[in-house]
Design a protein around this motif. Structure first.
Motif, PDB file in Angstrom:
ATOM      1  N   VAL A 126       0.860  -1.195   0.000  1.00 30.68           N
ATOM      2  CA  VAL A 126       0.000   0.000   0.000  1.00 30.68           C
ATOM      3  C   VAL A 126       0.891   1.239   0.000  1.00 30.68           C
ATOM      4  CG1 VAL A 126      -1.781   1.297   1.224  1.00 30.68           C
ATOM      5  CG2 VAL A 126      -1.835  -1.212   1.213  1.00 30.68           C
ATOM      6  N   ALA A 127       0.782   2.049  -1.032  1.00 26.83           N
ATOM      7  CA  ALA A 127       1.607   3.248  -1.133  1.00 26.83           C
ATOM      8  C   ALA A 127       1.182   4.288  -0.113  1.00 26.83           C
ATOM      9  CB  ALA A 127       1.526   3.821  -2.543  1.00 26.83           C
ATOM     10  N   PHE A 128      -0.135   4.540  -0.037  1.00 33.53           N
ATOM     11  CA  PHE A 128      -0.660   5.484   0.953  1.00 33.53           C
ATOM     12  C   PHE A 128      -2.163   5.265   1.081  1.00 33.53           C
ATOM     13  CE2 PHE A 128      -0.713   7.620  -3.154  1.00 33.53           C
ATOM     14  CZ  PHE A 128      -1.998   8.160  -3.214  1.00 33.53           C
ATOM     15  N   SER A 129      -2.732   5.796   2.144  1.00 26.77           N
ATOM     16  CA  SER A 129      -4.168   5.663   2.397  1.00 26.77           C
ATOM     17  C   SER A 129      -4.788   7.036   2.613  1.00 26.77           C
ATOM     18  CB  SER A 129      -4.424   4.790   3.628  1.00 26.77           C
ATOM     19  OG  SER A 129      -3.941   3.474   3.416  1.00 26.77           O
ATOM     20  N   SER A 168      -7.340   2.909   0.058  1.00 21.55           N
ATOM     21  CA  SER A 168      -5.930   2.530   0.049  1.00 21.55           C
ATOM     22  C   SER A 168      -5.439   2.479  -1.390  1.00 21.55           C
ATOM     23  CB  SER A 168      -5.729   1.159   0.709  1.00 21.55           C
ATOM     24  OG  SER A 168      -6.065   1.217   2.080  1.00 21.55           O
ATOM     25  N   VAL A 169      -4.360   3.185  -1.654  1.00 19.00           N
ATOM     26  CA  VAL A 169      -3.771   3.213  -2.993  1.00 19.00           C
ATOM     27  C   VAL A 169      -2.559   2.286  -3.002  1.00 19.00           C
ATOM     28  CG1 VAL A 169      -2.707   4.636  -4.777  1.00 19.00           C
ATOM     29  CG2 VAL A 169      -4.547   5.574  -3.347  1.00 19.00           C
ATOM     30  N   HIS A 170      -2.623   1.256  -3.862  1.00 15.57           N
ATOM     31  CA  HIS A 170      -1.553   0.265  -3.927  1.00 15.57           C
ATOM     32  C   HIS A 170      -0.514   0.652  -4.978  1.00 15.57           C
ATOM     33  CE1 HIS A 170      -3.490  -3.098  -1.514  1.00 15.57           C
ATOM     34  NE2 HIS A 170      -4.453  -2.202  -1.610  1.00 15.57           N
ATOM     35  N   TRP A 171       0.699   0.177  -4.756  1.00 17.02           N
ATOM     36  CA  TRP A 171       1.762   0.412  -5.730  1.00 17.02           C
ATOM     37  C   TRP A 171       1.417  -0.195  -7.075  1.00 17.02           C
ATOM     38  CZ3 TRP A 171       5.021   4.064  -5.130  1.00 17.02           C
ATOM     39  CH2 TRP A 171       5.485   4.423  -3.866  1.00 17.02           C
ATOM     40  N   TYR A 172       0.620  -1.271  -7.094  1.00 12.06           N
ATOM     41  CA  TYR A 172       0.268  -1.922  -8.354  1.00 12.06           C
ATOM     42  C   TYR A 172      -0.515  -0.964  -9.246  1.00 12.06           C
ATOM     43  CZ  TYR A 172      -0.563  -6.002 -11.306  1.00 12.06           C
ATOM     44  OH  TYR A 172      -0.550  -6.887 -12.353  1.00 12.06           O
ATOM     45  N   GLY A 173      -1.457  -0.231  -8.642  1.00 16.15           N
ATOM     46  CA  GLY A 173      -2.233   0.739  -9.415  1.00 16.15           C
ATOM     47  C   GLY A 173      -1.370   1.897  -9.891  1.00 16.15           C
ATOM     48  N   ILE A 174      -0.470   2.347  -9.022  1.00 14.22           N
ATOM     49  CA  ILE A 174       0.443   3.433  -9.396  1.00 14.22           C
ATOM     50  C   ILE A 174       1.355   2.979 -10.530  1.00 14.22           C
ATOM     51  CG2 ILE A 174       2.370   4.853  -8.589  1.00 14.22           C
ATOM     52  CD1 ILE A 174       1.056   4.918  -5.855  1.00 14.22           C
ATOM     53  N   TYR A 209       0.655   0.866 -12.969  1.00 17.28           N
ATOM     54  CA  TYR A 209      -0.091   0.950 -14.228  1.00 17.28           C
ATOM     55  C   TYR A 209      -0.150   2.393 -14.717  1.00 17.28           C
ATOM     56  CZ  TYR A 209      -1.952  -3.706 -15.210  1.00 17.28           C
ATOM     57  OH  TYR A 209      -2.077  -5.027 -15.592  1.00 17.28           O
ATOM     58  N   LEU A 210      -0.466   3.310 -13.803  1.00 17.03           N
ATOM     59  CA  LEU A 210      -0.592   4.724 -14.166  1.00 17.03           C
ATOM     60  C   LEU A 210       0.752   5.269 -14.669  1.00 17.03           C
ATOM     61  CD1 LEU A 210      -2.331   7.260 -14.263  1.00 17.03           C
ATOM     62  CD2 LEU A 210      -1.677   7.712 -11.885  1.00 17.03           C
ATOM     63  N   ALA A 211       1.831   4.962 -13.951  1.00 20.75           N
ATOM     64  CA  ALA A 211       3.158   5.437 -14.346  1.00 20.75           C
ATOM     65  C   ALA A 211       3.574   4.848 -15.682  1.00 20.75           C
ATOM     66  CB  ALA A 211       4.178   5.079 -13.263  1.00 20.75           C
ATOM     67  N   GLY A 212       3.251   3.578 -15.890  1.00 17.66           N
ATOM     68  CA  GLY A 212       3.610   2.929 -17.146  1.00 17.66           C
ATOM     69  C   GLY A 212       2.945   3.570 -18.343  1.00 17.66           C
ATOM     70  N   PHE A 213       1.647   3.840 -18.237  1.00 19.35           N
ATOM     71  CA  PHE A 213       0.931   4.460 -19.353  1.00 19.35           C
ATOM     72  C   PHE A 213       1.401   5.902 -19.578  1.00 19.35           C
ATOM     73  CE2 PHE A 213      -2.499   1.230 -18.433  1.00 19.35           C
ATOM     74  CZ  PHE A 213      -2.351   0.555 -19.635  1.00 19.35           C
ATOM     75  N   GLY A 233       5.321  -2.680 -13.709  1.00 15.21           N
ATOM     76  CA  GLY A 233       4.429  -3.769 -13.324  1.00 15.21           C
ATOM     77  C   GLY A 233       5.159  -4.879 -12.609  1.00 15.21           C
ATOM     78  N   ARG A 234       6.346  -5.261 -13.117  1.00 10.59           N
ATOM     79  CA  ARG A 234       7.121  -6.322 -12.469  1.00 10.59           C
ATOM     80  C   ARG A 234       7.648  -5.871 -11.110  1.00 10.59           C
ATOM     81  NH1 ARG A 234       4.888 -10.518 -14.606  1.00 10.59           N
ATOM     82  NH2 ARG A 234       5.328 -10.826 -16.828  1.00 10.59           N
ATOM     83  N   CYS A 235       8.016  -4.594 -11.011  1.00 11.20           N
ATOM     84  CA  CYS A 235       8.450  -4.076  -9.707  1.00 11.20           C
ATOM     85  C   CYS A 235       7.299  -4.147  -8.705  1.00 11.20           C
ATOM     86  CB  CYS A 235       8.949  -2.636  -9.846  1.00 11.20           C
ATOM     87  SG  CYS A 235      10.551  -2.481 -10.677  1.00 11.20           S
ATOM     88  N   ALA A 236       6.082  -3.857  -9.179  1.00  9.38           N
ATOM     89  CA  ALA A 236       4.908  -3.951  -8.307  1.00  9.38           C
ATOM     90  C   ALA A 236       4.654  -5.394  -7.897  1.00  9.38           C
ATOM     91  CB  ALA A 236       3.686  -3.369  -9.016  1.00  9.38           C
TER      92      ALA A 236
END
Length: 270
Positions: free
Chosen positions: A13-16, A21-27, A29-33, A141-144
């Motif tokens: 979880v990156a932050f809440s 809760s915002v997960h690194w996995y979602g971040i 995807y956003l950073a990748g695009f 994505g792999r880092c997540a």
């Protein structure tokens, strides 16, 4: 085991924000695009294509929807092992993970192609531009995956082994990071270097190179990565990931051969 200490200091979880809760996995995807869009813009300027910022944004949005839908559907079909037939509503539980790169690739091509047809933009050129930026999505994505402690590798005594909570009381290959480096950084460096030549290399060159490199790297990393528990090994040491990657290598070679024979220049609007 220095990498093990780093892993256990990380939180999925990156932050809440209150109950959210915002997960690194979602971040990731956003950073990748976002970074892929920037790379596409930079390369299109170098190739002197008549693509506007709005064109690129529309393409990236179409690709994003295609990636998410395709990645999930492929995972359900090829990795679900019948689970989703018994629990159909779980198909929509994206927060529980379960995405397939191969499905994401198909979805990206379909989603991007729909936008290209709508705006009369060259599909082969957009495919070439897209795969130059795509490795950043793979990298994040792999880092997540690593932060989430999923898709880990086999047991190892190497000094960078990691003890994942769901992997037992043993050190394992951080195969997620192997893939992040090979599928992400290495492929990007190769494709970006190729993209700097002017005039641009023929249509299909970059898609072909991407498919070959990804297929080879994924096939090799699968030897140290533990396959999905519900599938295991299909036959001998071969996994589903390897079975889906070999056709990519073959397709990539075909695309490269056709690209060289047709020798069509990169174009923007048709």
């Amino acid at each position: 085991m220095f990498l093990n200490e780093l892993y256990h200091s990380l939180n999925p979880v990156a932050f809440s924000l209150g109950p959210l809760s915002v997960h690194w996995y979602g971040i990731a995807y956003l950073a990748g695009f976002a970074l892929a869009a920037w790379v596409i813009w930079r390369v299109s300027r170098r190739w002197e294509l008549d693509l506007t910022a709005d064109d690129i944004m529309s393409i990236v949005i179409g690709v994003a929807f295609g990636v998410i839908i395709g990645a999930r559907l492929f995972y359900v079909l090829f990795y679900g092992a019948g689970y989703y037939l018994e629990h159909p509503l779980e198909i929509f539980a994206l927060n529980q993970g379960g995405m397939s790169f191969h499905g994401g690739l198909v979805g990206a091509v379909v989603g991007g192609s729909i936008v290209c047809r709508t705006y009369h933009i060259s599909i082969p050129t957009v495919c070439d531009l897209g795969v130059i930026g795509a490795p950043w999505g793979l990298f994040f994505g792999r880092c997540a995956n690593f932060v989430n402690g999923e898709l880990w590798g086999k047991e190892t005594s190497l000094p960078w082994g990691v003890m994942f909570p769901t992997g037992g009381n043993v050190y394992r290959h951080p195969s997620q990071l192997y893939e992040a480096v090979l599928e992400g950084l290495v492929i990007f460096c190769v494709l970006f270097a190729l993209s700097r030549r002017r005039p641009a290399r023929p249509q299909g060159t970059f898609m072909g190179v991407f498919l070959v490199l990804y297929g080879v790297f994924r096939f090799l990393v699968e030897f140290v990565r533990v396959p999905d528990a519900q599938l295991g090994y299909l036959f001998g040491p071969i996994t589903m990931g390897q079975c889906l990657s070999l056709p990519l290598v073959v397709l990539g070679v075909v695309v490269l051969v056709l690209s060289r024979r047709l020798n069509r220049p990169q174009v923007g609007h048709l």
